[in-house]
Write a protein that holds these residues in place. Structure first.
Motif, PDB file in Angstrom:
ATOM      1  N   ASP A 110       0.859  -1.194   0.000  1.00 10.55           N
ATOM      2  CA  ASP A 110       0.000   0.000   0.000  1.00 10.55           C
ATOM      3  C   ASP A 110       0.892   1.241   0.000  1.00 10.55           C
ATOM      4  O   ASP A 110       1.923   1.257   0.685  1.00 10.55           O
ATOM      5  N   SER A 111       0.462   2.266  -0.717  1.00  9.03           N
ATOM      6  CA  SER A 111       1.242   3.505  -0.717  1.00  9.03           C
ATOM      7  C   SER A 111       0.341   4.683  -1.066  1.00  9.03           C
ATOM      8  O   SER A 111      -0.698   4.501  -1.710  1.00  9.03           O
ATOM      9  N   ALA A 112       0.738   5.877  -0.616  1.00  7.03           N
ATOM     10  CA  ALA A 112      -0.040   7.076  -0.965  1.00  7.03           C
ATOM     11  C   ALA A 112       0.864   8.300  -0.980  1.00  7.03           C
ATOM     12  O   ALA A 112       1.915   8.319  -0.331  1.00  7.03           O
ATOM     13  N   TYR A 113       0.403   9.302  -1.725  1.00  3.81           N
ATOM     14  CA  TYR A 113       1.147  10.567  -1.821  1.00  3.81           C
ATOM     15  C   TYR A 113       0.119  11.695  -1.858  1.00  3.81           C
ATOM     16  O   TYR A 113      -0.932  11.565  -2.496  1.00  3.81           O
ATOM     17  N   MET A 114       0.423  12.790  -1.167  1.00  6.39           N
ATOM     18  CA  MET A 114      -0.477  13.948  -1.229  1.00  6.39           C
ATOM     19  C   MET A 114       0.308  15.244  -1.370  1.00  6.39           C
ATOM     20  O   MET A 114       1.279  15.484  -0.644  1.00  6.39           O
ATOM     21  N   ASN A 115      -0.132  16.053  -2.319  1.00  9.59           N
ATOM     22  CA  ASN A 115       0.438  17.383  -2.550  1.00  9.59           C
ATOM     23  C   ASN A 115      -0.417  18.383  -1.771  1.00  9.59           C
ATOM     24  O   ASN A 115      -1.599  18.576  -2.074  1.00  9.59           O
ATOM     25  N   GLY A 116       0.167  18.994  -0.749  1.00  9.05           N
ATOM     26  CA  GLY A 116      -0.596  19.872   0.138  1.00  9.05           C
ATOM     27  C   GLY A 116      -0.987  21.198  -0.489  1.00  9.05           C
ATOM     28  O   GLY A 116      -1.847  21.906   0.049  1.00  9.05           O
ATOM     29  N   ASN A 117      -0.370  21.540  -1.618  1.00  8.41           N
ATOM     30  CA  ASN A 117      -0.704  22.802  -2.284  1.00  8.41           C
ATOM     31  C   ASN A 117      -1.897  22.638  -3.224  1.00  8.41           C
ATOM     32  O   ASN A 117      -2.812  23.466  -3.235  1.00  8.41           O
ATOM     33  N   THR A 118      -1.883  21.526  -3.988  1.00  7.69           N
ATOM     34  CA  THR A 118      -2.970  21.295  -4.953  1.00  7.69           C
ATOM     35  C   THR A 118      -4.078  20.427  -4.354  1.00  7.69           C
ATOM     36  O   THR A 118      -5.131  20.268  -4.959  1.00  7.69           O
ATOM     37  N   LEU A 119      -3.821  19.850  -3.185  1.00  8.20           N
ATOM     38  CA  LEU A 119      -4.700  18.846  -2.562  1.00  8.20           C
ATOM     39  C   LEU A 119      -4.863  17.619  -3.463  1.00  8.20           C
ATOM     40  O   LEU A 119      -5.810  16.839  -3.303  1.00  8.20           O
ATOM     41  N   GLY A 120      -3.943  17.432  -4.389  1.00 12.36           N
ATOM     42  CA  GLY A 120      -3.932  16.212  -5.196  1.00 12.36           C
ATOM     43  C   GLY A 120      -3.456  15.060  -4.320  1.00 12.36           C
ATOM     44  O   GLY A 120      -2.487  15.201  -3.580  1.00 12.36           O
ATOM     45  N   PHE A 121      -4.173  13.933  -4.381  1.00 15.31           N
ATOM     46  CA  PHE A 121      -3.697  12.754  -3.656  1.00 15.31           C
ATOM     47  C   PHE A 121      -3.802  11.533  -4.563  1.00 15.31           C
ATOM     48  O   PHE A 121      -4.660  11.472  -5.443  1.00 15.31           O
ATOM     49  N   GLY A 122      -2.895  10.605  -4.343  1.00 18.91           N
ATOM     50  CA  GLY A 122      -2.924   9.363  -5.110  1.00 18.91           C
ATOM     51  C   GLY A 122      -2.571   8.220  -4.193  1.00 18.91           C
ATOM     52  O   GLY A 122      -1.798   8.388  -3.249  1.00 18.91           O
ATOM     53  N   GLY A 123      -3.151   7.041  -4.462  1.00 16.98           N
ATOM     54  CA  GLY A 123      -2.812   5.895  -3.621  1.00 16.98           C
ATOM     55  C   GLY A 123      -3.007   4.597  -4.367  1.00 16.98           C
ATOM     56  O   GLY A 123      -3.823   4.502  -5.294  1.00 16.98           O
ATOM     57  N   ILE A 124      -2.229   3.603  -3.955  1.00 17.89           N
ATOM     58  CA  ILE A 124      -2.445   2.259  -4.484  1.00 17.89           C
ATOM     59  C   ILE A 124      -2.558   1.294  -3.313  1.00 17.89           C
ATOM     60  O   ILE A 124      -1.893   1.451  -2.285  1.00 17.89           O
ATOM     61  N   ILE A 125      -3.423   0.309  -3.496  1.00 24.83           N
ATOM     62  CA  ILE A 125      -3.778  -0.602  -2.417  1.00 24.83           C
ATOM     63  C   ILE A 125      -3.543  -2.034  -2.881  1.00 24.83           C
ATOM     64  O   ILE A 125      -4.010  -2.402  -3.975  1.00 24.83           O
ATOM     65  N   GLU A 126      -2.843  -2.830  -2.050  1.00 27.65           N
ATOM     66  CA  GLU A 126      -2.683  -4.254  -2.327  1.00 27.65           C
ATOM     67  C   GLU A 126      -2.112  -4.521  -3.706  1.00 27.65           C
ATOM     68  O   GLU A 126      -2.651  -5.333  -4.454  1.00 27.65           O
ATOM     69  N   VAL A 127      -1.037  -3.844  -4.052  1.00 29.31           N
ATOM     70  CA  VAL A 127      -0.393  -4.127  -5.341  1.00 29.31           C
ATOM     71  C   VAL A 127       0.749  -5.115  -5.127  1.00 29.31           C
ATOM     72  O   VAL A 127       1.433  -5.096  -4.104  1.00 29.31           O
ATOM     73  N   GLU A 128       0.928  -5.958  -6.120  1.00 27.78           N
ATOM     74  CA  GLU A 128       2.023  -6.925  -6.061  1.00 27.78           C
ATOM     75  C   GLU A 128       3.046  -6.567  -7.133  1.00 27.78           C
ATOM     76  O   GLU A 128       2.686  -6.277  -8.270  1.00 27.78           O
ATOM     77  N   ASN A 129       4.312  -6.583  -6.731  1.00 25.07           N
ATOM     78  CA  ASN A 129       5.425  -6.545  -7.683  1.00 25.07           C
ATOM     79  C   ASN A 129       5.608  -5.250  -8.460  1.00 25.07           C
ATOM     80  O   ASN A 129       6.298  -5.227  -9.472  1.00 25.07           O
ATOM     81  N   VAL A 130       4.966  -4.176  -8.030  1.00 22.51           N
ATOM     82  CA  VAL A 130       5.307  -2.869  -8.593  1.00 22.51           C
ATOM     83  C   VAL A 130       6.593  -2.445  -7.897  1.00 22.51           C
ATOM     84  O   VAL A 130       6.652  -2.442  -6.660  1.00 22.51           O
ATOM     85  N   GLU A 131       7.621  -2.111  -8.651  1.00 19.49           N
ATOM     86  CA  GLU A 131       8.930  -1.872  -8.022  1.00 19.49           C
ATOM     87  C   GLU A 131       8.869  -0.779  -6.963  1.00 19.49           C
ATOM     88  O   GLU A 131       9.336  -0.960  -5.845  1.00 19.49           O
ATOM     89  N   SER A 132       8.295   0.369  -7.318  1.00 21.16           N
ATOM     90  CA  SER A 132       8.228   1.467  -6.339  1.00 21.16           C
ATOM     91  C   SER A 132       6.791   1.961  -6.186  1.00 21.16           C
ATOM     92  O   SER A 132       6.331   2.821  -6.952  1.00 21.16           O
ATOM     93  N   PRO A 133       6.082   1.450  -5.192  1.00 25.96           N
ATOM     94  CA  PRO A 133       4.686   1.893  -4.999  1.00 25.96           C
ATOM     95  C   PRO A 133       4.549   3.414  -4.845  1.00 25.96           C
ATOM     96  O   PRO A 133       3.600   4.002  -5.370  1.00 25.96           O
ATOM     97  N   ILE A 134       5.489   4.060  -4.158  1.00 27.29           N
ATOM     98  CA  ILE A 134       5.329   5.513  -3.931  1.00 27.29           C
ATOM     99  C   ILE A 134       5.416   6.295  -5.250  1.00 27.29           C
ATOM    100  O   ILE A 134       4.750   7.323  -5.407  1.00 27.29           O
ATOM    101  N   ALA A 135       6.192   5.778  -6.214  1.00 26.30           N
ATOM    102  CA  ALA A 135       6.291   6.474  -7.504  1.00 26.30           C
ATOM    103  C   ALA A 135       4.940   6.447  -8.217  1.00 26.30           C
ATOM    104  O   ALA A 135       4.518   7.448  -8.824  1.00 26.30           O
TER     105      ALA A 135
END
Ligand code: SD4
Length: 289
Positions: free
Chosen positions: A64-89
């Protein structure tokens, strides 16, 4: 303060050194947060995040991973992913979108593939061995059985952001979602007030939506340290009133000026703080225990 970062756990220290270099070279807050988290994701010795992560009950490493931009309030997240090299990317990429920002399982993996992100088998021989050994033990799920989430909050000039990455609870049920990719619970960032993130037993963190509460407390005028202490303390008390034992929870926060704070209900919670050119490993202790 122009440049500041705070991250959970000692395992984030080396990545934070990389992040500090990026900020010193006038890199973006997103680049700094990704560098700090990717260092942890890539290293097999950190068994709770990314490569070599702790498997679920079925023996799959699901991240699981997530990222949020506090200026644009843009957020992104992935849940239960397998084998993605860098979830945060992948989570950071999703934070640029207006819709379809939080993707789970196969859909998240398909998105990563379409966007050209690298894949890697995260189930190492050690992950498999840990899973096999655990079959012989009792199956109660607890926080901090080595499964600590890396959370990183950053500020560069007026930009604020937050990122988190984890393999979640060891032996979690297939399909179980923790707090980490859930906006307002595992993380929140608002450049007007500050950012917060949590690590610990996701269900107990979600019961209090702790990250948004901490940011709201700062918005109401509390200092960052008062905000983390007050929100965590109130949550532990509320859980007691509900006849629940509150499992392990630790929180970090940063206000819009780069002041940092951390609070915990475990005996010692290590975290890392960068302020301008200075980096420090700090330890929060449980005050009310
Ligand atoms: C979860 N909060 O999935 C994560 C795990 C964690 O320290 O942070 N453990 O519940």
């Amino acid at each position: 303060m122009n440049k500041a970062m705070i991250s959970t756990w000692k395992m984030s220290y080396d990545g934070m050194l990389k992040a500090k270099d990026i900020l010193q070279q006038d890199g973006s807050v997103q680049a700094a947060i990704l560098a700090a988290i990717q260092d942890v994701e890539a290293r097999e010795e950190f068994i709770s995040v990314g490569h070599g992560g702790l498997p679920n009950a079925q023996g799959h490493v699901q991240l699981d991973s997530a990222y949020m931009n506090g200026n644009t309030l843009g957020f992104g997240g992935i849940i239960e992913v397998e084998n993605v090299e860098s979830p945060i990317a992948v989570a950071a990429k999703l934070s640029d979108y207006k819709v379809n920002c939080l993707l789970s399982g196969k859909g998240a993996e398909a998105f990563a593939q379409e966007e050209g992100f690298a894949f890697q088998n995260h189930m190492t021989s050690q992950s498999k061995k840990r899973w096999q050994d655990k079959q012989k033990e009792d199956m109660e799920l607890k926080a901090y059985e080595g499964h600590d989430t890396v959370c990183v909050l950053g500020k560069c000039q007026d930009e604020l952001a937050a990122g988190v990455s984890t393999s979640g609870l060891f032996m979690k049920h297939e399909g179980r979602v923790g707090d980490s990719p859930i906006i307002g619970s595992g993380f929140y960032s608002d450049a007007l007030y500050g950012s917060a993130a949590a690590t610990g037993l996701g269900e107990d963190i979600m019961r209090g939506c702790l990250s948004i509460r901490i940011v709201d407390a700062m918005a109401a005028g509390m200092s960052v340290q008062a905000a983390v202490d007050t929100v965590l303390d109130a949550h532990v008390k509320r859980m007691q009133m509900a006849n629940r034992t509150c499992d392990a929870i630790s929180v970090i926060a940063m206000d819009k000026d780069g002041n940092c704070g951390a609070s915990t209900n475990i005996s010692e919670f290590p975290y890392v703080v960068i302020q301008e050119d200075d980096i420090k490993l700090m330890v929060a202790t449980y005050q009310n225990g």
